[in-house]
Design an enzyme around this catalytic site. Structure first.
Site, PDB file in Angstrom:
ATOM      1  N   HIS A 100       0.867  -1.240  -0.055  1.00  0.00           N
ATOM      2  CA  HIS A 100      -0.047  -0.007   0.026  1.00  0.00           C
ATOM      3  C   HIS A 100       0.840   1.310  -0.049  1.00  0.00           C
ATOM      4  CE1 HIS A 100       0.566  -1.269   4.189  1.00  0.00           C
ATOM      5  NE2 HIS A 100       0.943  -0.221   4.350  1.00  0.00           N
ATOM      6  N   HIS A 102       1.019   5.143   1.045  1.00  0.00           N
ATOM      7  CA  HIS A 102       0.326   6.146   2.113  1.00  0.00           C
ATOM      8  C   HIS A 102       0.532   7.441   1.350  1.00  0.00           C
ATOM      9  CE1 HIS A 102       0.427   3.859   5.935  1.00  0.00           C
ATOM     10  NE2 HIS A 102       1.452   3.324   5.451  1.00  0.00           N
TER      11      HIS A 102
HETATM   12  P1  5GP Z   1       2.052   0.106   7.295  1.00  0.00           P
HETATM   13  O1  5GP Z   1       2.372   0.517   8.834  1.00  0.00           O
HETATM   14  O2  5GP Z   1       2.006  -1.327   6.989  1.00  0.00           O
HETATM   15  O3  5GP Z   1       2.961   0.909   6.511  1.00  0.00           O
HETATM   16  O4  5GP Z   1       0.530   0.589   7.316  1.00  0.00           O
HETATM   17  C1  5GP Z   1      -0.591   0.049   7.619  1.00  0.00           C
HETATM   18  C2  5GP Z   1      -1.635   1.210   7.792  1.00  0.00           C
HETATM   19  O5  5GP Z   1      -2.936   0.536   7.459  1.00  0.00           O
HETATM   20  C3  5GP Z   1      -1.605   1.889   9.084  1.00  0.00           C
HETATM   21  O6  5GP Z   1      -1.341   3.454   8.954  1.00  0.00           O
HETATM   22  C4  5GP Z   1      -2.967   1.722   9.933  1.00  0.00           C
HETATM   23  O7  5GP Z   1      -3.659   2.723  10.402  1.00  0.00           O
HETATM   24  C5  5GP Z   1      -3.993   1.283   8.632  1.00  0.00           C
HETATM   25  N1  5GP Z   1      -5.002   0.084   8.988  1.00  0.00           N
HETATM   26  C6  5GP Z   1      -4.647  -0.991   9.605  1.00  0.00           C
HETATM   27  N2  5GP Z   1      -5.912  -1.784   9.537  1.00  0.00           N
HETATM   28  C7  5GP Z   1      -6.809  -0.938   8.968  1.00  0.00           C
HETATM   29  C8  5GP Z   1      -8.273  -0.934   8.847  1.00  0.00           C
HETATM   30  O8  5GP Z   1      -8.782  -1.996   9.133  1.00  0.00           O
HETATM   31  N3  5GP Z   1      -8.904  -0.034   8.098  1.00  0.00           N
HETATM   32  C9  5GP Z   1      -8.012   0.952   7.576  1.00  0.00           C
HETATM   33  N4  5GP Z   1      -8.990   2.056   7.112  1.00  0.00           N
HETATM   34  N5  5GP Z   1      -6.953   1.520   7.833  1.00  0.00           N
HETATM   35  C10 5GP Z   1      -6.197   0.375   8.591  1.00  0.00           C
END
Ligand code: 5GP
Ligand code: ZN
Length: 138
Positions: A100, A102
């Site tokens: 993903h 951001h």
């Molecule tokens: P990472 O740390 O993997 O780069 O980012 C994962 C992101 O996914 C985090 O910013 C977290 O807030 C978001 N996230 C995790 N679970 C969910 C969810 O169930 N719904 C949404 N909308 N965001 C999520």
């Protein structure tokens, strides 16, 4: 993929505040809201991270970023910038193992932080370049 929260969002099995969707990607509001307007763009296909992303899918996903960035700016005209962040593997802070991107809008005096420390005095830039160039040629 079973048990992947972002696959479930892409499939409509769990709710999310979706802002954009087409055949290839889905984009929705990040739960954490690192800053107001923080959204994610994901491929609908399950891919773990950048190391697994094909050139083609990477192109498809990344080419959708500018349009969504411009929409964020329109929606939140007080932004002073926007960080595009992509964490890959646990060591880099990835917590959801479905690739993903951001989009994190920036505001005067927000508390979001990306810290680059300058190691230019001690780094061997030529050797670093050589190593990566060699690896690219393999
Ligand atoms: P990472 O740390 O993997 O780069 O980012 C994962 C992101 O996914 C985090 O910013 C977290 O807030 C978001 N996230 C995790 N679970 C969910 C969810 O169930 N719904 C949404 N909308 N965001 C999520
Ligand atoms: Zn997934």
């Amino acid at each position: 993929m079973n048990n992947c929260i972002f696959c479930k969002i892409a499939a409509g099995d769990i709710p999310a505040h979706i802002i954009y969707e087409d055949d290839v990607v889905i984009s929705f509001v990040d739960l954490s809201q690192a800053t107001t307007g923080h959204v994610l763009i994901i491929p609908k296909t399950h891919v773990q991270d950048i190391f697994d992303l094909s050139d083609e899918l990477a192109g498809e996903v990344f080419k959708r970023v500018p349009r969504i960035a411009r929409a964020i700016e329109k929606a939140f005209p007080t932004i002073i910038g926007l960080n595009v962040v992509n964490n890959n593997r646990e060591g880099a802070g990835q917590s959801v193992f479905h690739s993903h991107i951001h989009l994190i809008p920036r505001y005067e005096d927000d508390d979001f932080e990306i810290k680059f420390i300058d190691h230019s005095e001690t780094a061997d830039h030529a050797q670093i370049a050589e190593k990566i160039k060699e690896a690219l040629a393999l």
